[in-house]
Design a protein around this motif. Structure first.
Motif, short mmCIF file in Angstrom:
data_model
loop_
_atom_site.label_atom_id
_atom_site.label_comp_id
_atom_site.label_asym_id
_atom_site.label_seq_id
_atom_site.Cartn_x
_atom_site.Cartn_y
_atom_site.Cartn_z
N VAL A 79 0.83 -1.22 0.00
CA VAL A 79 0.00 0.00 0.00
C VAL A 79 0.86 1.26 0.00
N ILE A 80 1.98 1.23 0.68
CA ILE A 80 2.88 2.39 0.67
C ILE A 80 3.57 2.50 -0.68
N GLY A 81 4.07 1.38 -1.19
CA GLY A 81 4.77 1.38 -2.48
C GLY A 81 3.87 1.74 -3.64
N VAL A 82 2.72 1.09 -3.73
CA VAL A 82 1.79 1.38 -4.82
C VAL A 82 1.22 2.79 -4.67
N GLY A 83 0.94 3.18 -3.43
CA GLY A 83 0.44 4.53 -3.20
C GLY A 83 1.41 5.59 -3.70
N ALA A 84 2.69 5.41 -3.40
CA ALA A 84 3.71 6.35 -3.87
C ALA A 84 3.86 6.27 -5.38
N TRP A 85 3.81 5.06 -5.92
CA TRP A 85 3.95 4.86 -7.36
C TRP A 85 2.82 5.57 -8.12
N THR A 86 1.61 5.53 -7.57
CA THR A 86 0.49 6.19 -8.24
C THR A 86 0.65 7.71 -8.25
N LEU A 87 1.39 8.24 -7.30
CA LEU A 87 1.65 9.68 -7.30
C LEU A 87 2.74 10.05 -8.31
N VAL A 88 3.73 9.18 -8.44
CA VAL A 88 4.87 9.44 -9.32
C VAL A 88 4.51 9.20 -10.79
N GLN A 89 3.78 8.11 -11.06
CA GLN A 89 3.41 7.77 -12.44
C GLN A 89 1.91 7.50 -12.54
N PRO A 90 1.09 8.52 -12.37
CA PRO A 90 -0.36 8.32 -12.38
C PRO A 90 -0.89 7.77 -13.70
N GLU A 91 -0.16 7.98 -14.78
CA GLU A 91 -0.62 7.48 -16.08
C GLU A 91 -0.65 5.95 -16.13
N LEU A 92 0.11 5.30 -15.27
CA LEU A 92 0.08 3.83 -15.21
C LEU A 92 -1.11 3.31 -14.40
N PHE A 93 -1.77 4.19 -13.69
CA PHE A 93 -2.85 3.80 -12.78
C PHE A 93 -4.14 4.55 -13.08
N GLU A 94 -4.50 4.58 -14.35
CA GLU A 94 -5.75 5.24 -14.73
C GLU A 94 -6.96 4.46 -14.23
N VAL A 95 -6.75 3.18 -13.94
CA VAL A 95 -7.79 2.34 -13.36
C VAL A 95 -7.52 2.27 -11.86
N ALA A 96 -8.52 2.51 -11.06
CA ALA A 96 -8.36 2.51 -9.61
C ALA A 96 -8.00 1.11 -9.09
N THR A 97 -7.14 1.09 -8.09
CA THR A 97 -6.77 -0.16 -7.41
C THR A 97 -7.00 0.02 -5.92
N VAL A 98 -7.00 -1.09 -5.21
CA VAL A 98 -7.22 -1.04 -3.76
C VAL A 98 -6.13 -0.22 -3.08
N TRP A 99 -4.90 -0.39 -3.50
CA TRP A 99 -3.79 0.30 -2.86
C TRP A 99 -3.44 1.62 -3.55
N GLY A 100 -4.06 1.91 -4.67
CA GLY A 100 -3.76 3.15 -5.41
C GLY A 100 -4.10 4.37 -4.57
N GLY A 101 -3.23 5.37 -4.64
CA GLY A 101 -3.46 6.59 -3.86
C GLY A 101 -3.52 6.32 -2.37
N PHE A 102 -2.78 5.30 -1.93
CA PHE A 102 -2.75 4.89 -0.51
C PHE A 102 -4.12 4.44 0.00
N GLY A 103 -4.92 3.87 -0.92
CA GLY A 103 -6.23 3.38 -0.52
C GLY A 103 -7.30 4.45 -0.52
N ARG A 104 -7.09 5.49 -1.29
CA ARG A 104 -8.02 6.63 -1.34
C ARG A 104 -9.46 6.20 -1.62
#
Length: 130
Positions: A79-104
């Motif tokens: 959740v910390i890694g994916v959350g940070a990754w979604t902030l750095v490369q949001p274009e890779l996470f256009e589809v929401a994930t459980v851990w995306g955005g730190f679980g936003r």
């Protein structure tokens, strides 16, 4: 019992979401796996982690405690890694994930839950056999 219930809810919800996002249904306008393989694979991985954690937390053996500890630590890193990754490369996470955005999308509970789980596990360590 509350911690097991919380993990169970996340196991079911993340599994259902990942399944819905990954499995193509005929005549349905939704994102396909080929459109967002990284995000959807991470959703499925998160679901597997929550399922393993739930099953391990529901048992009282030393082995189950160790499995739960590993699952909760993987969850925390995820959740910390994916959350940070979604902030750095949001274009890779256009589809929401459980851990995306730190679980936003889940009220940041995925960010809080592993810390609660780790605290609970450390307070309920199995007794060492002589």
């Amino acid at each position: 019992m509350l911690i097991i219930t919380a993990y169970g809810v996340f196991a079911v919800s993340s599994f259902a979401r990942a399944g819905y996002q990954i499995v193509p249904l005929p005549q349905e306008d939704k994102v396909q796996f080929a459109d967002a393989p990284l995000a959807l694979t991470l959703s499925a991985f998160a679901a597997a982690v929550y399922i393993i954690a739930t099953l391990a937390l529901a048992r009282t053996t030393t082995t189950a405690w160790k499995v739960a500890m590993v699952a909760v630590l993987i969850e925390m890193i995820g959740v910390i890694g994916v959350g940070a990754w979604t902030l750095v490369q949001p274009e890779l996470f256009e589809v929401a994930t459980v851990w995306g955005g730190f679980g936003r999308d889940y009220g940041f509970i995925p960010l809080i839950l592993p810390f609660v789980g780790l605290f609970w596990l450390l307070k309920h360590r199995p007794a060492h056999s002589p």
